[in-house]
Scaffold this motif. Sequence first.
Motif, PDB file in Angstrom:
ATOM      1  N   THR A 111       0.797  -1.230   0.000  1.00 52.06           N
ATOM      2  CA  THR A 111       0.000   0.000   0.000  1.00 52.06           C
ATOM      3  C   THR A 111       0.833   1.285   0.000  1.00 52.06           C
ATOM      4  OG1 THR A 111      -0.255  -0.201   2.413  1.00 52.06           O
ATOM      5  CG2 THR A 111      -2.027  -1.091   1.020  1.00 52.06           C
ATOM      6  N   ARG A 123       1.193   2.408  -3.504  1.00 48.60           N
ATOM      7  CA  ARG A 123      -0.071   2.897  -4.061  1.00 48.60           C
ATOM      8  C   ARG A 123      -0.320   4.335  -3.609  1.00 48.60           C
ATOM      9  NH1 ARG A 123      -3.523  -2.425  -2.173  1.00 48.60           N
ATOM     10  NH2 ARG A 123      -2.145  -3.994  -3.137  1.00 48.60           N
ATOM     11  N   ARG A 124      -0.107   4.582  -2.309  1.00 48.95           N
ATOM     12  CA  ARG A 124      -0.322   5.937  -1.796  1.00 48.95           C
ATOM     13  C   ARG A 124       0.675   6.919  -2.403  1.00 48.95           C
ATOM     14  NH1 ARG A 124      -1.025   2.798   2.943  1.00 48.95           N
ATOM     15  NH2 ARG A 124       1.050   3.364   3.727  1.00 48.95           N
ATOM     16  N   SER A 184      -0.140  10.317  -4.283  1.00 45.33           N
ATOM     17  CA  SER A 184       0.491  11.540  -3.781  1.00 45.33           C
ATOM     18  C   SER A 184       1.127  12.338  -4.908  1.00 45.33           C
ATOM     19  CB  SER A 184       1.538  11.169  -2.731  1.00 45.33           C
ATOM     20  OG  SER A 184       2.335  12.277  -2.380  1.00 45.33           O
ATOM     21  N   LEU A 223      -6.050   1.565  -0.714  1.00 44.48           N
ATOM     22  CA  LEU A 223      -4.953   2.388  -0.207  1.00 44.48           C
ATOM     23  C   LEU A 223      -4.544   2.044   1.217  1.00 44.48           C
ATOM     24  CD1 LEU A 223      -6.168   5.764  -1.709  1.00 44.48           C
ATOM     25  CD2 LEU A 223      -4.108   4.523  -2.390  1.00 44.48           C
ATOM     26  N   THR A 224      -5.403   1.318   1.937  1.00 45.35           N
ATOM     27  CA  THR A 224      -5.080   0.924   3.320  1.00 45.35           C
ATOM     28  C   THR A 224      -4.816  -0.563   3.469  1.00 45.35           C
ATOM     29  OG1 THR A 224      -7.402   0.538   3.918  1.00 45.35           O
ATOM     30  CG2 THR A 224      -6.528   2.779   4.238  1.00 45.35           C
ATOM     31  N   LEU A 249      -4.284  11.822   3.406  1.00 46.52           N
ATOM     32  CA  LEU A 249      -2.904  12.051   2.988  1.00 46.52           C
ATOM     33  C   LEU A 249      -2.608  13.533   3.162  1.00 46.52           C
ATOM     34  CD1 LEU A 249      -2.571   9.823  -0.224  1.00 46.52           C
ATOM     35  CD2 LEU A 249      -2.310   9.207   2.178  1.00 46.52           C
ATOM     36  N   ALA A 276       0.591   9.779   5.541  1.00 50.70           N
ATOM     37  CA  ALA A 276      -0.733   9.178   5.698  1.00 50.70           C
ATOM     38  C   ALA A 276      -1.120   9.106   7.166  1.00 50.70           C
ATOM     39  CB  ALA A 276      -0.751   7.793   5.076  1.00 50.70           C
ATOM     40  N   ILE A 334       0.100   2.448   8.866  1.00 49.10           N
ATOM     41  CA  ILE A 334      -0.297   3.852   8.773  1.00 49.10           C
ATOM     42  C   ILE A 334      -0.537   4.384  10.190  1.00 49.10           C
ATOM     43  CG2 ILE A 334      -2.005   5.469   7.839  1.00 49.10           C
ATOM     44  CD1 ILE A 334      -2.716   3.289   5.769  1.00 49.10           C
ATOM     45  N   THR A 379      -7.868   7.594  -8.073  1.00 45.26           N
ATOM     46  CA  THR A 379      -7.851   6.347  -7.303  1.00 45.26           C
ATOM     47  C   THR A 379      -8.289   5.164  -8.158  1.00 45.26           C
ATOM     48  OG1 THR A 379     -10.114   6.678  -6.444  1.00 45.26           O
ATOM     49  CG2 THR A 379      -8.283   7.541  -5.130  1.00 45.26           C
TER      50      THR A 379
END
Length: 510
Positions: free
Chosen positions: A49, A52-53, A57, A92-93, A107, A118, A159, A228
């Motif tokens: 993840t 992905r974040r 970003s 995302l998580t 974010l 995050a 996170i 997303t």
Amino acid sequence: MSDTLANAIVEEEDHRNRPKSRAFVDFVTSNWAPRADLGIEPSAASAYTPARRASLSARFPGARLVIPAGPYKVRSNDTDYRFRPHSAFAHLTGLGMDQEPDAVLVLHPVASSDGHAAALYLRPLADRDNEEFYADSRYGEFWVGARPSLADMTTLTGIEARHIDRLPEDLGAGLDMQVTALLVIEEADPAITALVADIVAVSSSSANVTRLPKTGDAATNADLLRATAELRLIKDEWEIAEMRSAVAQTVAGFEDVVRALPRATRHWRGERVIENAFENHARLDGNGVGYDTIAAAGENATILHWIRNDGPVRDGDVVLLDAGIETDSLYTADVTRTMPVTGKFTDVQRRIYQAVLDAADAAFAAARPGARFIDVHNAAMAVIAARLEEWGLLPNGVTAAQTLDEQTGGEYRRWMVHGTSHHLGIDVHDCAQARNSLYREGVLEPGMIFTIEPGLYFKSDDLAVPEEYRGIGIRIEDDVLLTEDGCENLSAALPRTVEGVEAWMAGLLA
């Protein structure tokens, strides 16, 4: 309404019995053993993840991005549907199943770079001296079991977890300085969307704000939703493994359905027998089904989204089963097979089935890196149109080439209305908000997963076809992973050919 009745309604507004005596509170909150350690460890998804974040970003430097899990959705009165987080939040998580209703991923832009930090906002487990422990049916331990602590969620997801009560203050921080936009996925949670709109309205009225755009604008927030979705066009290794698992369990579910066919023919709602056989397996070995199962027998197989599944199953008909099992991580398969109830196709059923299979094979051949997504559909439709011309079904001497002309033709679509492919993953129609230039007109790349599912549907009252065709619907759908040199059929364990389907069914019905 009389004053007496009105007063009675006010007095009896809440019929539920909630003990509040000091004696009860003291007793219910005391004499409990220490809570057992939940044994929380980092999830398998948590290794993937961050990337992905980071990709998200990079598309929104300086913006604060708000991705809610969403609330429960009411089924009726005071009962809710089983919770499922918004797909962007889950992706995302790494949280799946029914984890963390009302949570919010944010974010936060980092002033010293173009990146983001995050934070996961949620309501943690309450202490046992808190009223929530015994009286809150949404979060209370008595009602929903022990929930994870903030530390647990940090360990699980990687996170930083924060109390949900901090969210309003944190969303408003720095809007007059380093934060250039405040964006939210509007559809996920109306309450969070309203909160963001209020914060933007207040901040934008401040004389200190010079850079903050009108971020309540739907087009701006739509950019976040679109981004997303586009993140999921290419799956990472973990996602591909989850899809393999979903497909494998779906194959086993189809086997259960074949075994249930004799019982289905004896029940007045035989389609429900089929639906139950598949969904029982889905719930036992997965999170459930990834979408409403289509269990369509006879004429119902010509209805593309037949989900009532309340018809009979008769010998001599075919059954079109479109179904997929969703894993606990929420990744779902989407497979269709059309099966003769008796285990043997009739000559006409076989003829139509073979045409659909040939169309699917042409689509497989077209699914190559560098091709466009739409090329897969076009290859299948060329075969469908050729067969319709061969059978003399196209009107007024129209040729296959003419009917494929989108501007002047299209007659073939009477019997094949839908697209041949859609992306597949954490949603059954994954990446649906992606731009057309990246989806329908997009270039195929390794790591994409999508369906190939041509069909032919001849309704029982269709006077444009010979009587022997009427009431027959055929679809063959497989889940495909694009590789460096072609594509892999993830659902190849389910037979596709006429002979293969008949032999497979014979073995299961023996």
